[in-house]
Design a protein around this motif. Structure first.
Motif, PDB file in Angstrom:
ATOM      1  N   ALA A 304       0.837  -1.203   0.000  1.00  0.00           N
ATOM      2  CA  ALA A 304       0.000   0.000   0.000  1.00  0.00           C
ATOM      3  C   ALA A 304       0.869   1.249   0.000  1.00  0.00           C
ATOM      4  O   ALA A 304       1.943   1.285   0.596  1.00  0.00           O
ATOM      5  CB  ALA A 304      -0.919  -0.008   1.223  1.00  0.00           C
ATOM      6  N   VAL A 305       0.397   2.294  -0.673  1.00  0.00           N
ATOM      7  CA  VAL A 305       1.088   3.582  -0.722  1.00  0.00           C
ATOM      8  C   VAL A 305       0.206   4.605  -0.022  1.00  0.00           C
ATOM      9  O   VAL A 305      -0.894   4.902  -0.498  1.00  0.00           O
ATOM     10  CB  VAL A 305       1.353   4.016  -2.173  1.00  0.00           C
ATOM     11  CG1 VAL A 305       2.046   5.371  -2.197  1.00  0.00           C
ATOM     12  CG2 VAL A 305       2.200   2.977  -2.889  1.00  0.00           C
ATOM     13  N   PRO A 306       0.602   5.147   1.139  1.00  0.00           N
ATOM     14  CA  PRO A 306      -0.231   6.144   1.836  1.00  0.00           C
ATOM     15  C   PRO A 306      -0.365   7.411   1.007  1.00  0.00           C
ATOM     16  O   PRO A 306       0.587   7.876   0.407  1.00  0.00           O
ATOM     17  CB  PRO A 306       0.541   6.397   3.128  1.00  0.00           C
ATOM     18  CG  PRO A 306       1.956   6.019   2.819  1.00  0.00           C
ATOM     19  CD  PRO A 306       1.882   4.901   1.832  1.00  0.00           C
ATOM     20  N   LEU A 307      -1.573   7.968   0.977  1.00  0.00           N
ATOM     21  CA  LEU A 307      -1.858   9.119   0.125  1.00  0.00           C
ATOM     22  C   LEU A 307      -2.017  10.420   0.903  1.00  0.00           C
ATOM     23  O   LEU A 307      -2.274  11.457   0.308  1.00  0.00           O
ATOM     24  CB  LEU A 307      -3.140   8.854  -0.678  1.00  0.00           C
ATOM     25  CG  LEU A 307      -3.129   7.612  -1.584  1.00  0.00           C
ATOM     26  CD1 LEU A 307      -4.472   7.463  -2.273  1.00  0.00           C
ATOM     27  CD2 LEU A 307      -2.013   7.704  -2.606  1.00  0.00           C
ATOM     28  N   GLU A 308      -1.871  10.381   2.229  1.00  0.00           N
ATOM     29  CA  GLU A 308      -2.154  11.595   2.999  1.00  0.00           C
ATOM     30  C   GLU A 308      -1.143  12.700   2.759  1.00  0.00           C
ATOM     31  O   GLU A 308      -1.419  13.876   3.021  1.00  0.00           O
ATOM     32  CB  GLU A 308      -2.221  11.273   4.496  1.00  0.00           C
ATOM     33  CG  GLU A 308      -0.931  10.711   5.099  1.00  0.00           C
ATOM     34  CD  GLU A 308      -0.903   9.197   5.020  1.00  0.00           C
ATOM     35  OE1 GLU A 308      -0.066   8.583   5.695  1.00  0.00           O
ATOM     36  OE2 GLU A 308      -1.733   8.635   4.260  1.00  0.00           O
ATOM     37  N   ASP A 309       0.083  12.367   2.277  1.00  0.00           N
ATOM     38  CA  ASP A 309       1.125  13.377   2.094  1.00  0.00           C
ATOM     39  C   ASP A 309       1.382  13.673   0.618  1.00  0.00           C
ATOM     40  O   ASP A 309       2.480  14.068   0.239  1.00  0.00           O
ATOM     41  CB  ASP A 309       2.433  12.916   2.752  1.00  0.00           C
ATOM     42  CG  ASP A 309       2.317  12.802   4.258  1.00  0.00           C
ATOM     43  OD1 ASP A 309       1.619  13.658   4.834  1.00  0.00           O
ATOM     44  OD2 ASP A 309       2.906  11.884   4.820  1.00  0.00           O
ATOM     45  N   LEU A 310       0.397  13.476  -0.235  1.00  0.00           N
ATOM     46  CA  LEU A 310       0.604  13.636  -1.667  1.00  0.00           C
ATOM     47  C   LEU A 310       0.004  14.933  -2.213  1.00  0.00           C
ATOM     48  O   LEU A 310      -0.360  15.011  -3.372  1.00  0.00           O
ATOM     49  CB  LEU A 310       0.012  12.441  -2.421  1.00  0.00           C
ATOM     50  CG  LEU A 310       0.702  11.104  -2.138  1.00  0.00           C
ATOM     51  CD1 LEU A 310       0.101  10.011  -2.981  1.00  0.00           C
ATOM     52  CD2 LEU A 310       2.197  11.209  -2.409  1.00  0.00           C
ATOM     53  N   LYS A 311      -0.119  15.953  -1.361  1.00  0.00           N
ATOM     54  CA  LYS A 311      -0.609  17.238  -1.843  1.00  0.00           C
ATOM     55  C   LYS A 311       0.451  17.975  -2.660  1.00  0.00           C
ATOM     56  O   LYS A 311       0.144  18.852  -3.460  1.00  0.00           O
ATOM     57  CB  LYS A 311      -1.046  18.099  -0.665  1.00  0.00           C
ATOM     58  CG  LYS A 311      -2.253  17.524   0.081  1.00  0.00           C
ATOM     59  CD  LYS A 311      -2.656  18.415   1.249  1.00  0.00           C
ATOM     60  CE  LYS A 311      -3.850  17.816   1.988  1.00  0.00           C
ATOM     61  NZ  LYS A 311      -4.275  18.664   3.145  1.00  0.00           N
ATOM     62  N   ASP A 312       1.717  17.613  -2.430  1.00  0.00           N
ATOM     63  CA  ASP A 312       2.807  18.206  -3.207  1.00  0.00           C
ATOM     64  C   ASP A 312       2.751  17.654  -4.641  1.00  0.00           C
ATOM     65  O   ASP A 312       2.814  16.449  -4.850  1.00  0.00           O
ATOM     66  CB  ASP A 312       4.143  17.846  -2.553  1.00  0.00           C
ATOM     67  CG  ASP A 312       5.330  18.451  -3.291  1.00  0.00           C
ATOM     68  OD1 ASP A 312       5.118  19.167  -4.281  1.00  0.00           O
ATOM     69  OD2 ASP A 312       6.472  18.189  -2.868  1.00  0.00           O
ATOM     70  N   PRO A 313       2.670  18.512  -5.674  1.00  0.00           N
ATOM     71  CA  PRO A 313       2.545  18.019  -7.060  1.00  0.00           C
ATOM     72  C   PRO A 313       3.861  17.564  -7.683  1.00  0.00           C
ATOM     73  O   PRO A 313       3.896  17.245  -8.865  1.00  0.00           O
ATOM     74  CB  PRO A 313       1.982  19.239  -7.794  1.00  0.00           C
ATOM     75  CG  PRO A 313       2.519  20.406  -7.041  1.00  0.00           C
ATOM     76  CD  PRO A 313       2.553  19.986  -5.596  1.00  0.00           C
ATOM     77  N   SER A 314       4.940  17.527  -6.903  1.00  0.00           N
ATOM     78  CA  SER A 314       6.235  17.145  -7.460  1.00  0.00           C
ATOM     79  C   SER A 314       6.262  15.665  -7.804  1.00  0.00           C
ATOM     80  O   SER A 314       5.671  14.833  -7.120  1.00  0.00           O
ATOM     81  CB  SER A 314       7.358  17.457  -6.468  1.00  0.00           C
ATOM     82  OG  SER A 314       7.380  18.825  -6.127  1.00  0.00           O
ATOM     83  N   SER A 315       6.993  15.338  -8.864  1.00  0.00           N
ATOM     84  CA  SER A 315       7.247  13.928  -9.159  1.00  0.00           C
ATOM     85  C   SER A 315       8.195  13.383  -8.106  1.00  0.00           C
ATOM     86  O   SER A 315       8.961  14.117  -7.495  1.00  0.00           O
ATOM     87  CB  SER A 315       7.850  13.778 -10.554  1.00  0.00           C
ATOM     88  OG  SER A 315       9.074  14.473 -10.644  1.00  0.00           O
ATOM     89  N   ARG A 316       8.159  12.063  -7.902  1.00  0.00           N
ATOM     90  CA  ARG A 316       9.000  11.490  -6.847  1.00  0.00           C
ATOM     91  C   ARG A 316       9.211   9.991  -7.077  1.00  0.00           C
ATOM     92  O   ARG A 316       8.402   9.327  -7.731  1.00  0.00           O
ATOM     93  CB  ARG A 316       8.388  11.708  -5.459  1.00  0.00           C
ATOM     94  CG  ARG A 316       7.177  10.865  -5.074  1.00  0.00           C
ATOM     95  CD  ARG A 316       5.866  11.346  -5.650  1.00  0.00           C
ATOM     96  NE  ARG A 316       5.627  12.752  -5.467  1.00  0.00           N
ATOM     97  CZ  ARG A 316       5.190  13.303  -4.329  1.00  0.00           C
ATOM     98  NH1 ARG A 316       4.896  12.538  -3.300  1.00  0.00           N
ATOM     99  NH2 ARG A 316       4.989  14.597  -4.253  1.00  0.00           N
ATOM    100  N   PRO A 317      10.332   9.466  -6.502  1.00  0.00           N
ATOM    101  CA  PRO A 317      10.553   8.019  -6.533  1.00  0.00           C
ATOM    102  C   PRO A 317       9.791   7.351  -5.392  1.00  0.00           C
ATOM    103  O   PRO A 317       9.853   7.811  -4.245  1.00  0.00           O
ATOM    104  CB  PRO A 317      12.068   7.885  -6.361  1.00  0.00           C
ATOM    105  CG  PRO A 317      12.454   9.097  -5.575  1.00  0.00           C
ATOM    106  CD  PRO A 317      11.497  10.185  -5.920  1.00  0.00           C
TER     107      PRO A 317
END
Length: 846
Positions: A304-317
């Motif tokens: 699972a990938v937590p989504l609560e900290d994905l407000k930043d629109p930057s790409s990421r590994p």
């Protein structure tokens, strides 16, 4: 580990694979056909010495384009670039391929035509028989077999010599299967998110049997509509899917590897432009098949990938722990978290202990702590990407494995932090020394700006004139560093020539209009002279920092020579590929030592000499041409200061020619090595090509001669430092040594060196070559008489002496020499004209 090897391939995986040095055996080089035994496939290797050395197909390549040269590498290799040459044939051959196609295969059955990132199949080839033309492969190739198909636009003879550059694709990925990408419409404009470099097949909306952009090493940025490659379409850096167009809630990707491996981590570089409906996947379900004939292991791994900290629109590994499960085939389902999912790169940490050791030998500072998550650090070190774009920072999602141990995860995070700190320390340390070096360079430049009374370091014999000078020849354009106190005054006993007239007005055009900086050089003479750099000049802006090499890597072999300010040594670098900032030549085999010439400045050298040394290094770092000796690195952080340059094992052109006789039409009649007229012209053309490059930058060499041309042809400056050539230089009252027999009259009388004076020296060099270096220029004149002859050129009363026409030299070529020795420097030909003449006309004169 696949990830480490792949990123090394992008930056350091450029080793010569063995066509030139014979590592690839003759049996692995085949062809569709050949002219004769002397042009069969095994001759399709690079040739830097004598010999025919080319593969030439028997059939015409126009219009069928079906003839090919094939190389079997015996195992999968990552190919970063290829190189080609034409047929030399001791100067007689004129065959080369102006363009070609590449085809490759991983299994010997399925052949793929290589295309560049814009879909072009045709690769630009050669313009002559001797130059090496290197082609960067973008995208790179993973293959065992490679075929070169020469092309022509008419019926003509073509020949090829080739080399391949890359490294082993050790236990790497063979193919991946994925849905084809979709097109996104933003404000009415299409954004193409397809896998444009995929080299497999497509059927029913699925691409299979190949490799593509998910493993090309190019990371997409935060804005997926912007690309890192020029002239490509928006969305190029990403492979993207629409949940609506796909008709399901996940994207299924299957990976086939050459061998079974133990998978520890998968890292996925994903876009998160959520304002446009793009988000990182919410979870991943992976299945593992240990072998082709074995069933899928159970149970599947759900991450699972937590989504609560994905407000930043930057790409990421996104790092996904795989638990060390064995597999040869891996199938993963990436679940949509929004309308779109965009992935740029996928990489795996699954390497064996042997692979990690190989990388740790190259970069030991990166392996000082646990290597569980070594892929993060390796990625940053090799990609050259922005630090923030690839460093897992606070708040970035890390997939959770329900069965994982919390202590292990904490240990991994601690390891990552320690490794990051190590890399930051290394970067800061390197930046510090770059600033120190930059400060030294700036001080050297400012010393020129604040000394308006600077005069030439090679003073003229006379200072005024009663006779008019040819236009453009009357002004000394050189302004050098002020002489040190220990130097004697300029030429105390100048010969009694007529006084020279005042300089022409500034409006009179000159060969080199800018003031130039004259350098003392290690050898005691001015090596190259270059227009003074200013902060606003284009050439200054293009300068890159000098590569600093660790002094301990240089192993002394022998002393080549010495000069007034230092010495030149032959050294060896045992493992050049382990130095990431060393620009080592492409023909160096992995594991082989690299021979280099090292200029060493004496520790007690004057401040002016030290400044000159740094300037010379900066100049040499800008000279990147196939026929100019390359600066590979410097050692300037401590004394003694060193410059490390290429060294050609075959020696210099003077020694090579002096041990040969000219091959006449009757053929060889004795055992003495021979050389033909076409071979001499081919080498002269290469010298002219190198000088054309120098003159295009307004550089002045000042000591062009066969002793300063190495083989294969590269223009250098070692001749003055060698005792072997002491007789070629005239010493002025213990002060300076000058190659007066190669110098234009204005150099001798006025100390004026320009591109036009280099043209004069080229004429003398060409005379040397056609005389096969059997005697000195003006061998019937003493040094004093050579200086007197320069005065005759100045007076122009018809009493000047010219070098006589060599026996093998046709009149048309001798006329070119005479034009190089024209009294009026503005009437001397340019190096562009000389090069054109030698490549197009001179070869057909005999």
């Amino acid at each position: 580990m696949f990830f480490i090897y792949f990123l090394i391939g992008r930056s350091q995986c450029r080793y010569a694979l063995g066509m030139e040095d014979g590592t690839i055996p003759d049996s692995d080089i085949t062809a569709s056909s050949a002219w004769s035994d002397s042009t069969e496939a095994k001759h399709g290797r690079y040739v830097t010495g004598e010999g025919d050395g080319a593969w030439c197909p028997a059939g015409a390549v126009f219009p069928s384009a079906s003839e090919y040269l094939q190389v079997d590498l015996r195992s999968l290799h990552f190919l970063a670039l290829v190189g080609t040459q034409g047929r030399h044939a001791d100067g007689h051959g004129r065959e080369f391929a102006r363009s070609y196609r590449l085809r490759y295969s991983r299994d010997g059955r399925t052949w793929i035509t290589w295309k560049d990132r814009w879909g072009q199949e045709v690769v630009s080839g050669n313009e002559n028989t001797y130059d090496v033309v290197l082609k960067d492969l973008g995208p790179p190739i993973v293959a065992r077999y490679v075929r070169f198909y020469p092309l022509a636009d008419r019926v003509m003879s073509v020949c090829l010599r080739v080399e391949l550059y890359g490294c082993l694709w050790n236990d790497g990925l063979l193919v991946y299967t994925a849905p084809v990408g979709h097109v996104m419409h933003l404000s009415g404009s299409p954004v193409y998110l397809n896998d444009s470099t995929y080299d497999g097949s497509v059927e029913s909306g699925v691409q299979f049997g190949g490799l593509g952009q998910l493993f090309d090493g190019v990371l997409g940025g935060n804005d997926f509509t912007e690309t890192k490659e020029l002239r490509v379409w928006p969305g190029y850096d990403y492979l993207g899917w629409s949940r609506e167009a796909l008709g399901q809630g996940s994207v299924d990707i299957e990976f086939h590897f050459e061998k079974t491996r133990s998978f520890h981590t998968m890292q996925v570089h994903s876009n998160n432009r959520h304002t446009q409906g793009v988000r990182v996947f919410s979870k991943v379900d992976c299945q593992f098949k240990p072998g082709l004939l074995l069933p899928w292991s159970s149970p599947p791994l759900s991450l699972a990938v937590p989504l609560e900290d994905l407000k930043d629109p930057s790409s990421r590994p996104i790092s996904l722990p795989l638990g060390g499960r064995p597999a040869q085939i891996l199938r993963c389902q990436f679940a949509f978290a929004d309308r779109w999912m965009l992935i740029s790169e996928i990489s795996f940490y699954s390497g064996t202990f042997r692979v990690i050791l190989q990388c740790s030998q190259c970069f030991p500072q990166l392996y000082t702590v646990a290597n569980t998550h070594m892929h993060f650090i390796t990625f940053m070190f090799f990609s050259g990407a922005d630090f923030d774009a690839v460093t897992p920072g606070a708040g970035l999602p890390v997939a959770k494995d329900d069965s994982s141990n919390t202590a292990i995860l904490i240990g991994c995070l601690v390891g990552i932090i320690l490794l990051l700190l190590t890399v930051i320390a290394v970067i800061l340390w390197r930046q510090y020394w770059k600033k120190i070096l930059g400060k030294v360079m700036e001080e050297a430049r400012l010393s020129q700006l604040f000394h308006p009374s600077l005069h030439s370091s090679i003073p003229p014999f006379a200072t005024s004139s009663l006779l008019p000078l040819p236009p453009g020849c009357g002004m000394d354009l050189e302004k050098g560093l002020p002489p040190t106190q220990e130097e004697p005054p300029p030429y105390p006993d100048a010969p009694p020539y007529p006084a020279l007239s005042p300089p022409f007005p500034a409006s009179v055009p000159h060969y080199a209009e800018a003031d130039i900086v004259s350098l003392q050089g290690v050898s005691g003479n001015n090596t190259y002279a270059v227009p003074a750099l200013t902060s606003t000049s284009p050439t200054a802006a293009d300068c890159t920092p000098l590569p600093e090499l660790p002094r301990h890597c240089l192993v002394f072999k022998e002393k080549l020579g010495e000069g007034q300010f230092g010495e030149v040594h032959l050294c060896e670098i045992e493992s050049p590929q382990e130095l990431p900032n060393l620009e080592f030549p492409f023909n160096v085999r992995k594991g082989r030592p690299l021979l280099v010439a090292v200029k060493i400045l004496r520790p007690d050298a004057s401040k002016n000499a030290r400044n000159d040394f740094l300037k010379e290094g900066k100049i040499l770092s800008r000279l990147k041409d196939p026929n100019i000796i390359r600066l590979l690195g410097v050692c300037v952080s401590s004394d003694p200061l060193c410059m490390v340059t290429e060294y050609m094992e075959s020696g210099d052109l003077n020694q090579y020619l002096s041990h040969r006789v000219l091959l006449d039409k009757t053929g060889p009649t004795h055992n003495t090595p021979t050389i033909s007229y076409p071979a001499l012209i081919a080498m002269a053309s290469q010298i002219a090509s190198g000088m054309k490059f120098l003159s295009s930058l307004n550089f002045v060499h000042r000591d062009l001669a066969t002793r300063n041309c190495l083989r294969p042809i590269k223009i250098a400056d070692f001749g003055m430092s060698r005792n072997l050539y002491a007789g070629d230089y005239y010493r002025i009252q213990g002060r300076a040594v000058l190659p007066i027999r190669w110098m234009a009259w204005e150099c001798i009388l006025m100390g004026k060196f320009t591109t036009a004076s280099d043209v004069w020296a080229f004429g003398v060099t060409l005379w040397e070559m056609l005389s096969v270096c059997q005697e000195q220029p003006y061998s019937n004149l003493t040094d004093e008489q050579v200086i007197d002859n320069a005065g005759e050129f100045f007076r122009d009363h018809g009493r000047q002496v010219y070098l006589s026409r060599p026996d093998v030299c046709p009149q048309g070529l001798y006329d070119l020499m005479l034009s190089c020795w024209n009294r009026d420097c503005k009437l001397r030909p340019s190096f562009a004209h000389i090069h054109s003449f030698l490549t197009e006309d001179a070869m057909n004169m005999v």
